[in-house]
Design a protein around this motif. Structure first.
Motif, short mmCIF file in Angstrom:
data_model
loop_
_atom_site.label_atom_id
_atom_site.label_comp_id
_atom_site.label_asym_id
_atom_site.label_seq_id
_atom_site.Cartn_x
_atom_site.Cartn_y
_atom_site.Cartn_z
N ILE A 284 -32.62 -7.29 -10.40
CA ILE A 284 -33.04 -6.35 -11.48
C ILE A 284 -34.11 -7.54 -12.28
N ASP A 285 -35.08 -7.26 -12.37
CA ASP A 285 -36.04 -8.01 -13.26
C ASP A 285 -36.36 -7.73 -14.89
N ALA A 286 -36.36 -8.69 -15.40
CA ALA A 286 -36.64 -8.61 -16.98
C ALA A 286 -37.48 -9.46 -17.12
N SER A 287 -38.69 -9.56 -18.57
CA SER A 287 -39.25 -10.08 -19.71
C SER A 287 -38.16 -11.73 -19.34
N GLY A 288 -38.50 -12.79 -18.23
CA GLY A 288 -37.81 -14.19 -18.87
C GLY A 288 -38.01 -14.62 -17.91
N THR A 289 -37.47 -13.49 -16.83
CA THR A 289 -36.73 -14.60 -15.41
C THR A 289 -38.38 -13.53 -14.30
#
Length: 342
Positions: A284-289
């Motif tokens: 699972i991706d998010a801002s900053g990864t």
């Protein structure tokens, strides 16, 4: 989405939780005439965590609390209700829905500085003059956390709403049906029920078609986890329960660590991870990864996994949580794990 935790810690560490739109485009960007001013269909009465909520008209000043979620803000946007939001504290930075992350970023924040619990302080909430405050769980209305209680909001003329499975702040029982309930109840509150039902029907149709195609084929065992912001291997928040399991099942897969904990997350040791047959990763991706890079790192680090031998991973963001775009997660996972069936 949410979990039992210090909210500030989880929100800061993960920048998330908990979505977007039906088959899942932003076709609901325009507020309907009903939501804009007509009052047909009112009063609307709902039971929400044991409280009776009655709406005589559509709310006009909505505050969306953080709660480590994007479900509530994405649901409002999917229903074309972005112009009702006077302050939004939710953000994820990524979305499976084109334009959704940018649309969230453009929403007003109310100039609020979160308190030490990671959300809107009591006095700041009152200063926003909301007629409806949304929280993913009961945590957002607890006085001990420095938040306005539901009773205090009612005293200043504001309704409050807690999302499905949020009454006891335990999302471990959450399913895709809860995403539909959130859509349906927002549709009722804002008198856009037809739009909500259309989104629900589209999602159900999309998911049913995929589930039928994958049938009873072998169900790959999947590890679902967050991309590490530092890139270091981290199995302290591997999903064990919750909506991700329901999404995996509909996509023809199973959670390899479903029995590792009774709570939303399991803290899996590297030894346990290394000796578990992981057929695929969902990162699972998010801002900053960087989810693709993190997935590749794990596959290299654990070459004994079937997932590593077959280079099988999927990266997702908000569609894995409570919200209106779960069908997109089902489609992407099934497409990677059962390409011959679709």
């Amino acid at each position: 989405m949410s979990m039992k935790r210090p909210a500030a810690t989880m929100a800061a560490a993960l920048c998330l939780l908990t979505a977007a739109c039906g088959s899942s485009s932003d076709t609901a960007s325009d507020t309907t005439d009903k939501a804009a001013g007509q009052t047909s269909g009112y009063p609307v009465t709902l039971d929400n965590c044991g409280r009776k909520l009655t709406f005589e008209k559509a709310p006009e000043r909505v505050v969306v609390m953080n709660g480590a979620s994007v479900a509530e803000v994405s649901t409002l946007l999917a229903l074309g209700l972005g112009d009702r939001i006077v302050a939004n504290q939710q953000g994820y930075g990524r979305s499976e829905v084109s334009g959704r992350a940018a649309a969230i970023k453009k929403l007003p924040t109310g100039g609020i500085k979160p308190n030490t619990a990671g959300d809107i302080p009591r006095e700041a909430m009152f200063g926003l003059r909301p007629d409806l405050a949304l929280s993913v769980t009961s945590y957002g209305f607890e006085q001990k956390n420095g938040f306005a209680t539901r009773e205090q909001l009612q005293q200043v003329g504001a309704d409050s709403y807690i999302s499905p499975q949020g009454c006891d702040d335990d999302p471990s029982r959450m399913t895709v049906a809860d995403s539909y309930q959130l859509l349906r109840e927002m549709g009722k509150i804002f008198n856009v029920g037809d739009r909500a039902e259309k989104l629900i029907a589209e999602s159900e149709k999309n998911i049913a078609a995929i589930t039928e195609k994958v049938g009873e084929e072998k169900r790959p065992k999947v590890m679902v986890l967050f991309a590490s912001p530092t890139g270091e291997t981290d199995f302290s928040l591997v999903f064990a329960k919750g909506i991700v399991n329901n999404i995996l099942a509909k996509a023809g897969a199973a959670n390899a660590f479903a029995d590792s904990a009774e709570t939303l997350f399991a803290n899996v040791s590297k030894e346990t991870a290394a000796t578990t047959d992981v057929d695929a990763l969902v990162v699972i991706d998010a801002s900053g990864t960087d989810a693709p890079a993190y997935a590749k790192k794990l596959l290299k680090e654990f070459p004994q996994w079937p997932a590593a031998k077959n280079n099988t991973y999927v990266t997702l963001s908000d569609s894995m949580y409570l919200g209106p775009s779960n069908d997109l997660a089902v489609k992407k996972i099934a497409g990677r794990l059962h390409p011959d069936a679709l």
